[in-house]
Design an enzyme around this catalytic site. Structure first.
Site, PDB file in Angstrom:
ATOM      1  N   HIS A 356       0.802  -1.107   0.115  1.00 40.07           N
ATOM      2  CA  HIS A 356      -0.110  -0.210  -0.073  1.00 40.07           C
ATOM      3  C   HIS A 356       0.609   1.116   0.135  1.00 40.07           C
ATOM      4  O   HIS A 356       0.934   1.841   1.072  1.00 40.07           O
ATOM      5  CB  HIS A 356      -0.888  -0.040   1.152  1.00 40.07           C
ATOM      6  CG  HIS A 356      -2.158  -0.940   1.088  1.00 40.07           C
ATOM      7  ND1 HIS A 356      -2.077  -2.288   1.824  1.00 40.07           N
ATOM      8  CD2 HIS A 356      -3.142  -1.167   0.430  1.00 40.07           C
ATOM      9  CE1 HIS A 356      -3.213  -2.842   1.372  1.00 40.07           C
ATOM     10  NE2 HIS A 356      -3.808  -2.286   0.453  1.00 40.07           N
ATOM     11  N   ASN A 357       1.542   1.529  -1.194  1.00 36.02           N
ATOM     12  CA  ASN A 357       2.272   2.596  -1.304  1.00 36.02           C
ATOM     13  C   ASN A 357       1.889   3.550  -2.531  1.00 36.02           C
ATOM     14  O   ASN A 357       0.861   3.152  -3.283  1.00 36.02           O
ATOM     15  CB  ASN A 357       3.822   2.063  -1.623  1.00 36.02           C
ATOM     16  CG  ASN A 357       3.988   1.220  -2.507  1.00 36.02           C
ATOM     17  OD1 ASN A 357       3.459   1.287  -3.651  1.00 36.02           O
ATOM     18  ND2 ASN A 357       4.509  -0.081  -2.208  1.00 36.02           N
ATOM     19  N   ALA A 358       2.662   4.533  -2.859  1.00 35.83           N
ATOM     20  CA  ALA A 358       2.280   5.486  -3.983  1.00 35.83           C
ATOM     21  C   ALA A 358       2.214   4.876  -5.362  1.00 35.83           C
ATOM     22  O   ALA A 358       1.394   5.204  -6.098  1.00 35.83           O
ATOM     23  CB  ALA A 358       3.146   6.565  -3.893  1.00 35.83           C
ATOM     24  N   CYS A 359       3.164   3.679  -5.505  1.00 32.19           N
ATOM     25  CA  CYS A 359       3.248   3.197  -6.808  1.00 32.19           C
ATOM     26  C   CYS A 359       1.784   2.305  -6.738  1.00 32.19           C
ATOM     27  O   CYS A 359       1.475   2.434  -7.893  1.00 32.19           O
ATOM     28  CB  CYS A 359       4.476   2.121  -6.562  1.00 32.19           C
ATOM     29  SG  CYS A 359       5.966   3.042  -7.044  1.00 32.19           S
ATOM     30  N   HIS A 360       1.243   1.579  -5.641  1.00 36.70           N
ATOM     31  CA  HIS A 360       0.074   0.961  -5.940  1.00 36.70           C
ATOM     32  C   HIS A 360      -0.780   1.847  -6.410  1.00 36.70           C
ATOM     33  O   HIS A 360      -1.773   1.480  -7.272  1.00 36.70           O
ATOM     34  CB  HIS A 360      -0.359   0.321  -4.630  1.00 36.70           C
ATOM     35  CG  HIS A 360      -1.764   0.046  -4.484  1.00 36.70           C
ATOM     36  ND1 HIS A 360      -2.307  -1.050  -5.023  1.00 36.70           N
ATOM     37  CD2 HIS A 360      -2.864   0.653  -3.685  1.00 36.70           C
ATOM     38  CE1 HIS A 360      -3.340  -1.382  -4.933  1.00 36.70           C
ATOM     39  NE2 HIS A 360      -3.773  -0.389  -3.938  1.00 36.70           N
ATOM     40  N   HIS A 396      -6.623   6.840  -2.656  1.00 34.94           N
ATOM     41  CA  HIS A 396      -7.922   6.013  -2.246  1.00 34.94           C
ATOM     42  C   HIS A 396      -7.015   5.199  -0.990  1.00 34.94           C
ATOM     43  O   HIS A 396      -7.537   4.587  -0.116  1.00 34.94           O
ATOM     44  CB  HIS A 396      -8.138   4.810  -3.035  1.00 34.94           C
ATOM     45  CG  HIS A 396      -7.226   3.812  -3.633  1.00 34.94           C
ATOM     46  ND1 HIS A 396      -6.239   4.091  -4.296  1.00 34.94           N
ATOM     47  CD2 HIS A 396      -7.265   2.565  -3.157  1.00 34.94           C
ATOM     48  CE1 HIS A 396      -5.672   2.866  -4.619  1.00 34.94           C
ATOM     49  NE2 HIS A 396      -6.185   1.938  -3.800  1.00 34.94           N
ATOM     50  N   ASP A 397      -5.626   5.138  -1.042  1.00 33.07           N
ATOM     51  CA  ASP A 397      -4.886   4.423   0.011  1.00 33.07           C
ATOM     52  C   ASP A 397      -3.887   5.369   0.733  1.00 33.07           C
ATOM     53  O   ASP A 397      -2.755   4.881   1.396  1.00 33.07           O
ATOM     54  CB  ASP A 397      -4.075   3.140  -0.413  1.00 33.07           C
ATOM     55  CG  ASP A 397      -5.052   2.027  -0.446  1.00 33.07           C
ATOM     56  OD1 ASP A 397      -6.007   1.928   0.424  1.00 33.07           O
ATOM     57  OD2 ASP A 397      -4.808   1.141  -1.322  1.00 33.07           O
ATOM     58  N   ASP A 509      -8.369  -1.636  -7.946  1.00 34.44           N
ATOM     59  CA  ASP A 509      -7.557  -1.956  -6.797  1.00 34.44           C
ATOM     60  C   ASP A 509      -7.049  -3.416  -6.893  1.00 34.44           C
ATOM     61  O   ASP A 509      -6.203  -3.776  -6.159  1.00 34.44           O
ATOM     62  CB  ASP A 509      -8.415  -1.465  -5.521  1.00 34.44           C
ATOM     63  CG  ASP A 509      -7.727  -1.464  -4.458  1.00 34.44           C
ATOM     64  OD1 ASP A 509      -6.537  -1.075  -4.367  1.00 34.44           O
ATOM     65  OD2 ASP A 509      -8.241  -1.505  -3.292  1.00 34.44           O
ATOM     66  N   GLN A 560      -2.893 -17.258  -2.176  1.00 29.15           N
ATOM     67  CA  GLN A 560      -3.138 -16.539  -3.606  1.00 29.15           C
ATOM     68  C   GLN A 560      -4.101 -17.277  -4.545  1.00 29.15           C
ATOM     69  O   GLN A 560      -4.927 -16.498  -4.996  1.00 29.15           O
ATOM     70  CB  GLN A 560      -1.764 -16.399  -4.177  1.00 29.15           C
ATOM     71  CG  GLN A 560      -0.843 -15.578  -3.507  1.00 29.15           C
ATOM     72  CD  GLN A 560      -1.443 -14.147  -3.034  1.00 29.15           C
ATOM     73  OE1 GLN A 560      -1.897 -13.324  -4.156  1.00 29.15           O
ATOM     74  NE2 GLN A 560      -1.426 -13.977  -1.850  1.00 29.15           N
TER      75      GLN A 560
END
Length: 633
Positions: A356-360, A396-397, A509, A560
């Protein structure tokens, strides 16, 4: 005027009045439901008239002399049989009742009172009874034939449905109570339609048609209800069930656990957008970042990590690209300084979490724009809605702490207390977006009037809150009921459009689940790393480790595979139906199924638990570090 004539006239008048009363009352539902009983009564009264008003019987009651030249009513009695069958719809039961009662009355009256020869009287009786019996036999044959035809056609319909099964609203695995009720309504409606095909009576067909309309009303009310309960498949894997109960349904307190109107608003997005080239470029070099950015929203397997490793930026870079390419700077009278400042604040507010970072956030925007460019949404979304979507997706995150809502609630975190344990992180993300706008020179919505501002705010809040995974099946159930059940989603309706955009964000997402297998593996291992970090914190606090958060025991391949099978694929399946886009089907859904099979195949041969090094807070996870992991090769 003779008394015989008066009796005939009076009886005929009474029968005509009764018959016309029935005809005039056919609009009354109570009469319509009992129309056969009324016709049966009319037939019985007519039988009585022909039996009792016959000249051979009537003279006994009036005292007049018998005139053998009068026309005998036995002819009318015989001809009455076929007409009675018609008004009784060839009902065997009613014809039998009327025939037996008429024969008994005819016998009781004719034998003692008829004048003349007994042989003549018996011949007349036999003639009438034989004719009545013939009518009863005929109605029985017709009634039996109708039943045979009905069941033969019903069997043909069933066989046809077995060969060509219809796609139901419900999916395997997980359904909301809305979808279950909708599916039950749909099955009842299908059965009523099948029955209607073999019914020959219009009144019954009309009742069935009204019932089908009532079922549609029930479906509409159910599909639009807000309080939705989730029903899990009892055959689901126990670990997957616990993981879903912990993260994808609302947090239940005190529950025992297994383990702890202007251009901006009305114009179509494609009307003012500069359409990008649809063909993605080939493999990129570190000196060709501009070429990579040009495929943002076009090449489904766009790799945001390449851009980040080359420039050190993600959100501010893609935001500037989208706003420029789609002429949103000019349309919203937005200066690049204000926009850059706002998105830089947002990007810096993201923490250096593994996932959950900016790249995401930037990658989610790319996936969302791919959906828009590959479907009818391009011509249906207004610039204001696209602008709102860009802001909500990139934020959003924002400020995500790298742990779940459940963790925050269980640890009585300040955020959980602030937002009353309800969509804690999502409420925080929304609040952070608008608080960022209050910073000096960062009000990206300053050019909007009040109506536009509140419209943007409502859409941002709804889209961000929809990403709360505890509401996943609630939102999915509502969308699935509207798409597969009612099929009434309208992009001209603001509420429906907000639901569609929210689902679009949810799909974006989870977009990594449908990317190329190599790219999907990178994101999946980052997710696992973040979950394992939370598990480590829970161990430090001597708490029960959340499902799939224990790096010592988690079977990554199994987890997964279950995540894709139970969460991602059902979401993308209904999204694909709504989008009706071959591009989305080929690039996303087919690849998603291939990824699920990849994990499934690995799980068959690999039972050991993979360990990942915790990513230090000092550095964003890079593609080089991920690629060097031997487990990815």
């Amino acid at each position: 005027m003779s008394s015989h004539f008066q009796i005939h006239l009076g009886c005929i008048f009474i029968l005509l009045v009764f018959a016309y009363a029935i005809l005039l009352s056919l609009k009354n539902k109570w009469v319509l439901k009992r129309i056969r009983e009324f016709y049966l009564t009319l037939g019985f009264l007519t039988y009585l008239y022909f039996i009792l008003a016959d000249p051979k019987i009537l003279y006994k009651f009036t005292g007049e002399d018998y005139n053998p030249n009068e026309v005998p009513l036995i002819l009318g009695l015989i001809s009455l049989g076929p007409m009675i069958r018609i008004i009784l719809f060839d009902s065997y039961l009613y014809t039998l009742i009327l025939g037996i009662s008429g024969s008994l009355i005819f016998l009781c009256v004719r034998i003692p009172y008829a004048p003349g020869s007994k042989i003549t009287t018996l011949s007349e009786i036999c003639l009438v009874i034989v004719f009545i019996i013939i009518q009863i036999i005929e109605t029985h044959k017709i009634d039996l034939r109708i039943k045979q035809v009905f069941w033969r056609r019903e069997k043909e319909i069933v066989l046809k449905k077995d060969k060509d099964p219809e796609i139901g609203i419900r999916s395997l695995g997980i359904n909301s109570d809305v979808e279950i009720i909708m599916d039950m309504c749909e099955q009842i409606k299908i059965k009523l339609k099948d029955v209607s095909k073999v019914i020959i009576y219009k009144d019954i067909k009309s009742v069935i048609k009204d019932s089908i309309a009532d079922i549609e009303k029930i479906k509409w009310k159910v599909a639009h209800k807000q309080d939705i309960r989730i029903v899990l498949d009892p055959n689901m894997d126990d670990d997957d069930r616990e993981y879903i109960e912990q993260n994808f349904v609302e947090i239940k307190k005190f529950k025992s656990e297994k383990s702890e109107k202007n251009d901006k608003m009305d114009r179509s997005f494609s009307d003012i957008a500069e359409i990008l080239p649809r063909k993605a470029s080939g493999r990129f070099t570190y000196h060709d970042v501009e070429g990579a950015i040009a495929t943002f929203g076009i090449n489904w397997n766009f790799d945001i990590w390449f851009v980040y490793d080359s420039t050190g930026e993600s959100i501010s870079l893609v935001a500037n690209h989208i706003l420029s390419k789609w002429n949103l700077y000019e349309l919203f009278k937005l200066t690049k300084d204000v926009s850059q400042r706002f998105f830089e604040h947002i990007e810096k507010a993201y923490k250096f979490n593994p996932y959950h970072n900016a790249c995401h956030a930037a990658d989610v925007l790319h996936s969302f724009m791919f959906f828009v460019l590959s479907s009818h949404l391009l011509n249906k979304l207004s610039p204001l809605e696209i602008f709102s979507s860009i802001i909500s997706i990139l934020g959003h995150d924002v400020a995500h702490p790298g742990v779940t809502n459940r963790y925050l609630v269980n640890n009585k975190d300040e955020l959980a207390l602030q937002f009353n344990d309800i969509s804690v992180l999502e409420n925080m993300h929304s609040a952070t977006i608008f608080n960022t706008m209050k910073k000096p020179g960062s009000d990206i919505l300053s050019s909007l009037n009040q109506e536009e501002w509140f419209r943007v705010r409502n859409l941002i809040i709804q889209m961000v809150l929809s990403t709360d995974m505890s509401r996943h099946f609630e939102v999915l159930g509502q969308f699935r009921a509207r798409v597969l059940g009612l099929k009434d989603l309208e992009l001209n309706d603001s509420e429906d459009k907000a639901l569609i955009l929210s689902i679009g964000l949810k799909c974006a997402d989870l977009g990594h689940s449908a990317k190329s297998t190599d790219l999907h593996k990178k994101w999946s291992f980052l997710v696992c790393d973040e979950l394992f970090t939370q598990g480590d914190l829970e161990k430090e606090k001597f708490q029960t480790v959340s499902m799939y958060c224990d790096r010592e025991t988690t079977d990554i391949d199994k987890s997964q595979s279950g995540f894709l099978k139970n969460i991602c694929i059902p979401l993308y399946e209904v999204w694909g139906v709504y989008m009706n886009s071959p591009t989305v089907q080929k690039n996303c859904i087919d690849q998603q199924i291939a990824n699920q099979k990849f994990w499934e195949d690995r799980a068959k041969y690999r039972k050991s638990t993979m360990r990942l090094d915790i990513i230090p807070d000092s550095a964003m996870p890079s593609i080089q570090r991920i690629s060097s992991d031997p487990l990815l090769k």
